[in-house]
Motif scaffolding. Structure first.
Motif, short mmCIF file in Angstrom:
data_model
loop_
_atom_site.label_atom_id
_atom_site.label_comp_id
_atom_site.label_asym_id
_atom_site.label_seq_id
_atom_site.Cartn_x
_atom_site.Cartn_y
_atom_site.Cartn_z
N ASN A 43 0.89 -1.19 0.03
CA ASN A 43 -0.03 0.01 -0.01
C ASN A 43 0.89 1.26 -0.08
OD1 ASN A 43 -1.94 1.88 0.09
ND2 ASN A 43 -2.54 1.30 2.24
N LEU A 44 1.04 1.65 -1.15
CA LEU A 44 2.23 2.96 -1.28
C LEU A 44 1.19 4.12 -1.49
CD1 LEU A 44 4.36 1.07 -3.87
CD2 LEU A 44 4.92 1.77 -1.56
N GLY A 45 0.05 4.16 -1.96
CA GLY A 45 -0.52 5.36 -2.40
C GLY A 45 0.18 6.15 -3.86
N ALA A 46 -0.41 7.17 -4.11
CA ALA A 46 0.15 7.85 -5.27
C ALA A 46 1.50 8.48 -4.82
CB ALA A 46 -1.17 8.73 -5.74
N HIS A 47 2.16 8.35 -5.58
CA HIS A 47 3.46 9.51 -5.34
C HIS A 47 3.66 10.54 -6.55
CE1 HIS A 47 5.81 7.62 -8.60
NE2 HIS A 47 5.42 6.49 -8.42
N GLY A 48 4.07 11.50 -6.25
CA GLY A 48 4.72 12.43 -6.99
C GLY A 48 5.94 12.40 -7.32
N ARG A 49 6.60 13.39 -8.04
CA ARG A 49 8.01 13.27 -8.55
C ARG A 49 8.89 13.96 -7.78
NH1 ARG A 49 5.66 10.17 -10.02
NH2 ARG A 49 4.67 9.58 -11.95
N ARG A 50 8.48 14.38 -6.51
CA ARG A 50 9.52 14.80 -5.58
C ARG A 50 10.04 16.21 -6.07
NH1 ARG A 50 7.21 14.21 -1.48
NH2 ARG A 50 8.86 14.77 -0.40
N GLN A 51 9.57 17.04 -6.82
CA GLN A 51 9.87 18.26 -7.38
C GLN A 51 8.85 19.11 -7.85
OE1 GLN A 51 11.96 17.96 -11.33
NE2 GLN A 51 11.44 15.90 -11.38
N PRO A 52 9.02 20.33 -8.11
CA PRO A 52 7.91 21.36 -8.21
C PRO A 52 7.38 21.36 -9.46
CG PRO A 52 9.92 22.62 -8.04
CD PRO A 52 10.31 21.10 -7.59
N GLY A 53 6.10 21.38 -9.88
CA GLY A 53 5.62 21.30 -11.32
C GLY A 53 4.04 21.25 -11.03
N LEU A 54 3.48 20.82 -12.16
CA LEU A 54 2.20 20.82 -12.29
C LEU A 54 1.51 19.30 -11.39
CD1 LEU A 54 1.46 21.24 -15.92
CD2 LEU A 54 1.06 22.99 -14.31
N GLY A 55 0.49 19.63 -10.56
CA GLY A 55 0.03 18.84 -9.67
C GLY A 55 -1.02 19.21 -8.63
N GLU A 56 -1.51 18.57 -7.91
CA GLU A 56 -2.30 18.93 -6.88
C GLU A 56 -1.77 18.83 -5.45
OE1 GLU A 56 -5.84 16.24 -7.08
OE2 GLU A 56 -6.54 17.01 -9.27
N SER A 57 -0.84 18.24 -5.37
CA SER A 57 -0.23 18.15 -3.93
C SER A 57 0.76 19.15 -3.38
CB SER A 57 0.45 16.77 -3.71
OG SER A 57 -0.40 15.77 -3.84
N PHE A 58 0.68 19.84 -2.28
CA PHE A 58 1.55 20.72 -1.91
C PHE A 58 2.95 20.26 -1.88
CE2 PHE A 58 3.81 22.59 1.75
CZ PHE A 58 4.18 23.92 1.26
N TRP A 59 3.92 21.20 -2.33
CA TRP A 59 5.27 20.83 -2.47
C TRP A 59 5.88 21.75 -1.37
CZ3 TRP A 59 8.89 17.47 -3.29
CH2 TRP A 59 10.28 17.80 -3.52
N GLN A 60 6.01 22.98 -1.44
CA GLN A 60 6.97 23.72 -0.61
C GLN A 60 6.61 25.38 -0.81
OE1 GLN A 60 10.88 23.08 -1.81
NE2 GLN A 60 10.58 24.41 -3.63
N PHE A 61 7.04 26.19 0.02
CA PHE A 61 6.70 27.50 -0.05
C PHE A 61 8.21 27.76 -0.35
CE2 PHE A 61 3.20 27.23 2.99
CZ PHE A 61 2.03 27.70 2.10
N ARG A 62 8.19 29.08 -1.18
CA ARG A 62 9.42 29.77 -1.48
C ARG A 62 9.37 31.17 -1.77
NH1 ARG A 62 9.63 31.15 -6.66
NH2 ARG A 62 8.59 30.17 -8.24
N PRO A 63 10.53 31.84 -1.70
CA PRO A 63 10.43 33.23 -1.74
C PRO A 63 9.65 33.80 -3.13
CG PRO A 63 12.50 32.51 -0.53
CD PRO A 63 11.73 31.41 -1.10
N TYR A 64 9.18 34.80 -3.26
CA TYR A 64 8.80 35.30 -4.32
C TYR A 64 9.74 35.89 -5.14
CZ TYR A 64 6.55 38.79 -7.53
OH TYR A 64 5.91 39.50 -8.62
N GLY A 65 9.94 35.70 -6.59
CA GLY A 65 11.09 36.20 -7.44
C GLY A 65 10.72 37.12 -8.43
N PRO A 66 11.83 37.84 -9.18
CA PRO A 66 11.08 39.04 -10.16
C PRO A 66 10.62 38.17 -11.27
CG PRO A 66 13.42 38.30 -10.24
CD PRO A 66 13.09 37.62 -9.05
N ASP A 67 10.73 36.93 -11.36
CA ASP A 67 10.17 36.25 -12.89
C ASP A 67 8.64 35.67 -12.28
OD1 ASP A 67 12.24 36.61 -14.25
OD2 ASP A 67 13.37 34.80 -13.57
N ASP A 68 8.36 35.61 -11.28
CA ASP A 68 6.88 35.04 -10.62
C ASP A 68 5.81 36.27 -10.94
OD1 ASP A 68 8.08 32.54 -9.74
OD2 ASP A 68 8.71 33.69 -7.93
N SER A 69 4.70 35.77 -11.18
CA SER A 69 3.69 36.30 -11.38
C SER A 69 2.93 36.78 -10.09
CB SER A 69 2.46 35.70 -12.21
OG SER A 69 1.18 36.23 -12.05
N PRO A 70 2.42 38.11 -9.92
CA PRO A 70 1.92 38.36 -8.61
C PRO A 70 0.64 37.55 -8.24
CG PRO A 70 2.19 40.53 -9.93
CD PRO A 70 2.58 39.08 -10.83
#
Length: 308
Positions: A43-70
């Motif tokens: 019983n493993l459950g669904a696993h993600g890819r352990r890196q940020p990208g498209l998906g539904e599971s929360f990954w992490q918070f990171r500081p806002y950068g100049p290339d990010d959308s408000p």
């Protein structure tokens, strides 16, 4: 004049093919049932890819950068400090996992009738892993004995059934041969799982895997051995016969050879580990007298852990 011998030969070939087909059909339900039983107990459950990208599971918070959308700012988290934060989700895109197991005659060894052969355990591991991957939304691709991709469905139950049918036919068609060179085009960012005993000389193993060295391609090796191959538990005069036309070897006092044998096997395994580490691959071992669940969990975990 009607050539009798060619007709007789054709009849024998047809009979042999029919026998192989019947043997494969008889083996298929057992392999699939064993694979489903093993997968159901993991019983493993669904696993993600352990890196940020498209998906539904929360990954992490990171500081806002100049290339990010408000619009990407998480205002609730940002209100807790003087920094602005972006909420990233875990990448859950599917990948293609190529699966190969060695079904050559040397893999058809078992030391007692209570154990599966190495080929049977390798096949069940491959199928059970395929079940887990399909349930997790991955695509699977089987590699044949020559290392070439076998055309088949890549997702869903149809893919699993096709792989199982191909494998059961290959069980009875196995012939002594060297490891494949895998000189084939595989998905660039997928993964490959290779299951076998890998008891060939380390130089031959290294040559076999050279095709993967320059690829951005995660490779995971599983060495499957019978417990007798690890411990040489025999005593007295024993005649050993190879399964791939290697001939016979008679040892008068097998217990006297045990220490040197175990040492040599350990050195070979260390060489396999070093080879895998040099390519940044994973390497694990499995004995046919052990439950396969831990091996499956380990494989599933490393397949899901793509380098960031």
């Amino acid at each position: 004049m009607t050539p009798a011998r060619p007709l007789h030969r054709q009849a024998l070939q047809r009979h042999e093919l029919e026998h192989r087909a019947e043997s494969a059909a008889a083996r298929l339900p057992g392999l699939l049932a064993a694979a489903h039983r093993i997968a159901a107990n993991v019983n493993l459950g669904a696993h993600g890819r352990r890196q940020p990208g498209l998906g539904e599971s929360f990954w992490q918070f990171r500081p806002y950068g100049p290339d990010d959308s408000p619009q990407a700012i998480d205002w609730r988290q940002s209100a807790k400090s003087d920094e602005l934060y972006i909420k990233e989700r875990e990448w859950a895109a599917s990948q293609t996992v190529a699966l190969w197991c060695d079904l050559s005659p040397s893999m058809h060894f078992r030391s007692t009738r209570d154990l599966p052969t190495k080929a049977e355990r390798a096949g069940v591991l491959l199928l059970a892993l395929g079940i887990l991957l399909i349930e997790g939304g991955e695509r699977i691709l089987r590699l044949s004995a020559t290392g070439a991709p076998v055309p088949a469905a890549m997702t869903g139950r149809l893919a699993l059934m096709q792989i199982a049918e191909q494998m059961t036919r290959d069980f009875d068609a196995a012939r002594p041969e060297d490891l494949p060179l895998f000189n084939v085009k595989l998905p660039r960012y997928g993964a490959t799982v290779l299951i076998g005993d890998f008891l060939q000389p380390i130089e031959a193993v290294a040559k076999t895997f050279e095709a993967f060295r320059e690829r951005h391609h995660g490779v995971h090796l599983v060495q499957v051995l019978d417990p007798a191959e690890e411990t040489l538990p025999y005593n007295g005069r024993v005649r050993f016969e190879g399964l791939e036309n290697e001939g016979a070897l008679v040892i008068d006092r097998t217990e006297d050879a045990r220490g040197a044998y175990v040492t040599k096997l350990a050195a070979h395994r260390d060489a396999l580990k070093a080879l895998s580490a040099s390519y940044a691959w994973s390497f694990t071992t499995h004995r046919t007298d052990a439950a396969p669940h831990l091996t499956l969990v380990a494989l599933h975990r490393v397949i899901g852990e793509r380098p960031r």
